[in-house]
Scaffold this motif. Sequence first.
Motif, PDB file in Angstrom:
ATOM      1  N   SER A 172       0.825  -1.215   0.000  1.00 45.79           N
ATOM      2  CA  SER A 172       0.000   0.000   0.000  1.00 45.79           C
ATOM      3  C   SER A 172       0.858   1.265   0.000  1.00 45.79           C
ATOM      4  CB  SER A 172      -0.922   0.009   1.225  1.00 45.79           C
ATOM      5  OG  SER A 172      -0.164   0.266   2.386  1.00 45.79           O
ATOM      6  N   ASP A 173       2.178   1.101   0.088  1.00 48.39           N
ATOM      7  CA  ASP A 173       3.109   2.229   0.159  1.00 48.39           C
ATOM      8  C   ASP A 173       3.786   2.388  -1.203  1.00 48.39           C
ATOM      9  OD1 ASP A 173       5.468   3.822   0.617  1.00 48.39           O
ATOM     10  OD2 ASP A 173       5.312   3.393   2.748  1.00 48.39           O
ATOM     11  N   ALA A 174       3.237   3.290  -2.035  1.00 53.70           N
ATOM     12  CA  ALA A 174       3.729   3.435  -3.411  1.00 53.70           C
ATOM     13  C   ALA A 174       5.209   3.817  -3.443  1.00 53.70           C
ATOM     14  CB  ALA A 174       2.909   4.486  -4.142  1.00 53.70           C
ATOM     15  N   TYR A 175       5.620   4.621  -2.465  1.00 55.34           N
ATOM     16  CA  TYR A 175       7.019   5.061  -2.431  1.00 55.34           C
ATOM     17  C   TYR A 175       7.946   3.877  -2.160  1.00 55.34           C
ATOM     18  CZ  TYR A 175      11.099   7.854  -1.123  1.00 55.34           C
ATOM     19  OH  TYR A 175      12.353   8.394  -1.054  1.00 55.34           O
ATOM     20  N   THR A 231       8.288   2.065  -5.252  1.00 54.67           N
ATOM     21  CA  THR A 231       9.195   2.770  -6.180  1.00 54.67           C
ATOM     22  C   THR A 231      10.644   2.381  -5.887  1.00 54.67           C
ATOM     23  OG1 THR A 231       7.691   4.650  -6.366  1.00 54.67           O
ATOM     24  CG2 THR A 231       9.983   5.072  -6.936  1.00 54.67           C
ATOM     25  N   SER A 290      15.779   6.747   3.005  1.00 53.53           N
ATOM     26  CA  SER A 290      14.427   6.167   2.963  1.00 53.53           C
ATOM     27  C   SER A 290      14.448   4.684   3.292  1.00 53.53           C
ATOM     28  CB  SER A 290      13.818   6.374   1.572  1.00 53.53           C
ATOM     29  OG  SER A 290      13.697   7.735   1.281  1.00 53.53           O
ATOM     30  N   MET A 322      14.733   4.348   7.025  1.00 51.35           N
ATOM     31  CA  MET A 322      13.490   4.660   7.759  1.00 51.35           C
ATOM     32  C   MET A 322      12.443   3.560   7.560  1.00 51.35           C
ATOM     33  SD  MET A 322      11.180   7.658   5.946  1.00 51.35           S
ATOM     34  CE  MET A 322      12.414   8.930   5.838  1.00 51.35           C
ATOM     35  N   VAL A 345       5.235   4.962   8.027  1.00 54.51           N
ATOM     36  CA  VAL A 345       5.959   6.073   8.677  1.00 54.51           C
ATOM     37  C   VAL A 345       5.056   7.283   8.899  1.00 54.51           C
ATOM     38  CG1 VAL A 345       8.297   5.508   7.991  1.00 54.51           C
ATOM     39  CG2 VAL A 345       6.841   6.714   6.383  1.00 54.51           C
ATOM     40  N   ASP A 383       1.394  10.176  -7.247  1.00 52.23           N
ATOM     41  CA  ASP A 383       1.271   8.837  -6.647  1.00 52.23           C
ATOM     42  C   ASP A 383       2.624   8.315  -6.184  1.00 52.23           C
ATOM     43  OD1 ASP A 383      -1.423   8.742  -6.909  1.00 52.23           O
ATOM     44  OD2 ASP A 383      -1.395   7.704  -8.839  1.00 52.23           O
ATOM     45  N   ARG A 384       3.716   8.760  -6.848  1.00 50.58           N
ATOM     46  CA  ARG A 384       5.051   8.240  -6.507  1.00 50.58           C
ATOM     47  C   ARG A 384       5.506   8.686  -5.129  1.00 50.58           C
ATOM     48  NH1 ARG A 384       7.634  10.610 -11.848  1.00 50.58           N
ATOM     49  NH2 ARG A 384       6.089  12.142 -11.243  1.00 50.58           N
ATOM     50  N   ARG A 387       3.261   9.502  -2.576  1.00 50.59           N
ATOM     51  CA  ARG A 387       2.111   9.381  -1.657  1.00 50.59           C
ATOM     52  C   ARG A 387       2.469   8.442  -0.498  1.00 50.59           C
ATOM     53  NH1 ARG A 387      -3.138  10.311  -3.049  1.00 50.59           N
ATOM     54  NH2 ARG A 387      -2.539  10.271  -5.234  1.00 50.59           N
ATOM     55  N   LEU A 388       2.006   8.788   0.699  1.00 44.71           N
ATOM     56  CA  LEU A 388       2.315   8.003   1.896  1.00 44.71           C
ATOM     57  C   LEU A 388       1.739   6.595   1.804  1.00 44.71           C
ATOM     58  CD1 LEU A 388       3.551   7.814   4.697  1.00 44.71           C
ATOM     59  CD2 LEU A 388       1.506   8.912   5.607  1.00 44.71           C
ATOM     60  N   SER A 389       0.492   6.492   1.397  1.00 38.29           N
ATOM     61  CA  SER A 389      -0.102   5.163   1.209  1.00 38.29           C
ATOM     62  C   SER A 389      -1.361   5.309   0.365  1.00 38.29           C
ATOM     63  CB  SER A 389      -0.432   4.506   2.546  1.00 38.29           C
ATOM     64  OG  SER A 389      -1.662   4.980   3.037  1.00 38.29           O
ATOM     65  N   LYS A 390      -1.918   4.170  -0.037  1.00 35.28           N
ATOM     66  CA  LYS A 390      -3.130   4.215  -0.858  1.00 35.28           C
ATOM     67  C   LYS A 390      -4.251   4.947  -0.128  1.00 35.28           C
ATOM     68  CE  LYS A 390      -2.250  -0.047  -3.422  1.00 35.28           C
ATOM     69  NZ  LYS A 390      -2.446  -1.503  -3.402  1.00 35.28           N
ATOM     70  N   SER A 391      -4.275   4.825   1.215  1.00 36.72           N
ATOM     71  CA  SER A 391      -5.391   5.388   1.967  1.00 36.72           C
ATOM     72  C   SER A 391      -5.076   6.734   2.632  1.00 36.72           C
ATOM     73  CB  SER A 391      -5.848   4.391   3.037  1.00 36.72           C
ATOM     74  OG  SER A 391      -4.740   4.011   3.823  1.00 36.72           O
ATOM     75  N   VAL A 392      -3.823   7.155   2.584  1.00 38.62           N
ATOM     76  CA  VAL A 392      -3.462   8.442   3.213  1.00 38.62           C
ATOM     77  C   VAL A 392      -2.816   9.343   2.168  1.00 38.62           C
ATOM     78  CG1 VAL A 392      -2.189   9.580   5.069  1.00 38.62           C
ATOM     79  CG2 VAL A 392      -3.116   7.305   5.434  1.00 38.62           C
ATOM     80  N   HIS A 402       5.097  11.323   1.405  1.00 35.88           N
ATOM     81  CA  HIS A 402       5.878  10.303   2.102  1.00 35.88           C
ATOM     82  C   HIS A 402       7.124  10.966   2.710  1.00 35.88           C
ATOM     83  CE1 HIS A 402       8.006   6.616   2.973  1.00 35.88           C
ATOM     84  NE2 HIS A 402       6.949   5.924   2.590  1.00 35.88           N
ATOM     85  N   PRO A 403       7.415  10.721   3.998  1.00 34.59           N
ATOM     86  CA  PRO A 403       8.612  11.320   4.602  1.00 34.59           C
ATOM     87  C   PRO A 403       9.898  10.993   3.833  1.00 34.59           C
ATOM     88  CG  PRO A 403       7.231  10.381   6.296  1.00 34.59           C
ATOM     89  CD  PRO A 403       6.624   9.960   4.986  1.00 34.59           C
ATOM     90  N   GLY A 404       9.953   9.820   3.214  1.00 39.05           N
ATOM     91  CA  GLY A 404      11.136   9.466   2.426  1.00 39.05           C
ATOM     92  C   GLY A 404      11.312  10.392   1.229  1.00 39.05           C
ATOM     93  N   ALA A 405      10.207  10.764   0.600  1.00 34.96           N
ATOM     94  CA  ALA A 405      10.279  11.673  -0.551  1.00 34.96           C
ATOM     95  C   ALA A 405      10.686  13.065  -0.098  1.00 34.96           C
ATOM     96  CB  ALA A 405       8.927  11.707  -1.265  1.00 34.96           C
ATOM     97  N   ARG A 437       2.745  15.589   9.736  1.00 31.98           N
ATOM     98  CA  ARG A 437       2.405  14.877   8.506  1.00 31.98           C
ATOM     99  C   ARG A 437       1.945  15.930   7.489  1.00 31.98           C
ATOM    100  NH1 ARG A 437      -0.461   9.097   8.955  1.00 31.98           N
ATOM    101  NH2 ARG A 437       1.656   8.477   9.456  1.00 31.98           N
TER     102      ARG A 437
END
Lengths: 147, 152
Positions: free
Chosen positions: A16-19, A22, A60, A63, A147, B36-37, B39-44, B48-51, B88
């Motif tokens: 569910s985490d697209a990142y 990726t 990333s 984390m 996260v 979408d690349r 995004r934190l998750s499909k539902s949130v 994303h903190p990583g991005a 967030r």
Amino acid sequence: MNEGTRLDRLKAIIDSDAYAKTLGLDVELRGDSVRTITNTTEDLVGNVNLPALHGGVVGSLLMLTAALQLNVQMAEDERATLLDIDVDYLRSGRVIQTFGSATLIRKGRRAATLAARLWQEDEQRPIASGRMSFLLQRSEEAPLTLV
Amino acid sequence: MFHKNLRELPPFGDTLGMDWVESVEDQVRVRLCPSDRVRLSKSVDAYHPGAILATLDNACGWCIRQHPRYTDGTSMATLNLRVDLLERAPMTGPLLVTARCDSYDGEVAHVRGEARYEDSQHMVATVQATFMLGTPNLPREALETASQETFR
């Protein structure tokens, strides 16, 4: 929850985490210990001359590895939010398979601290290490994120 | 790739959809747009903190080239980096990451920056990083070959 169910749960969160997708992140579970495996690609490069993985990719992966380890050790109704991350870059990351593991340093009622490391060909020669703090909250209704 | 005026994104910057905005004096601004690349998750529907970390890291590296003492072509690598995620960040609009080089001594550069919403300027993350300068910028095999030729 048995190991197979826990692993399915971790894989569902990654899905569910697209990142995370990726990055090409995958996970294994050995008892209570998470090991991440990432098949890195040219899309994740920061320095094309070496070539080396982007610092953001390395941070990333640290984390996400820590978040997965924390997930294994959380109650089902707990939700974690990343508060901060400290990354030490120890060697340049090559575009090869990259592994990660994490250790829960302390988990309290409201916060958790973890340390994570990444390596490639030799586990004794890490490419990066990091320390992360997570806020913990109890909520069965809130969607589960890494996260 | 280590040139003052080169604004070419690294492959991972392209992957995430980072966008160089401008350099003003000692600062660099980089935009991260909702997608979408990242995004934190499909539902949130949040960044994303990583991005956010990756965009902060990228801007930090770029801003070193804005320092008056930077010598064109000097390579660099992140030594350490700390990111504080203040909250967030819902994907309601683009984030603008600003980074500035606080010190540059030829060996090491110290950098700070932050990520804010481009429209409201509301801050969502801060970064503090140290970069090593003059790091190897060729594959290890090429360096070994060059070294062997030097001693012949």
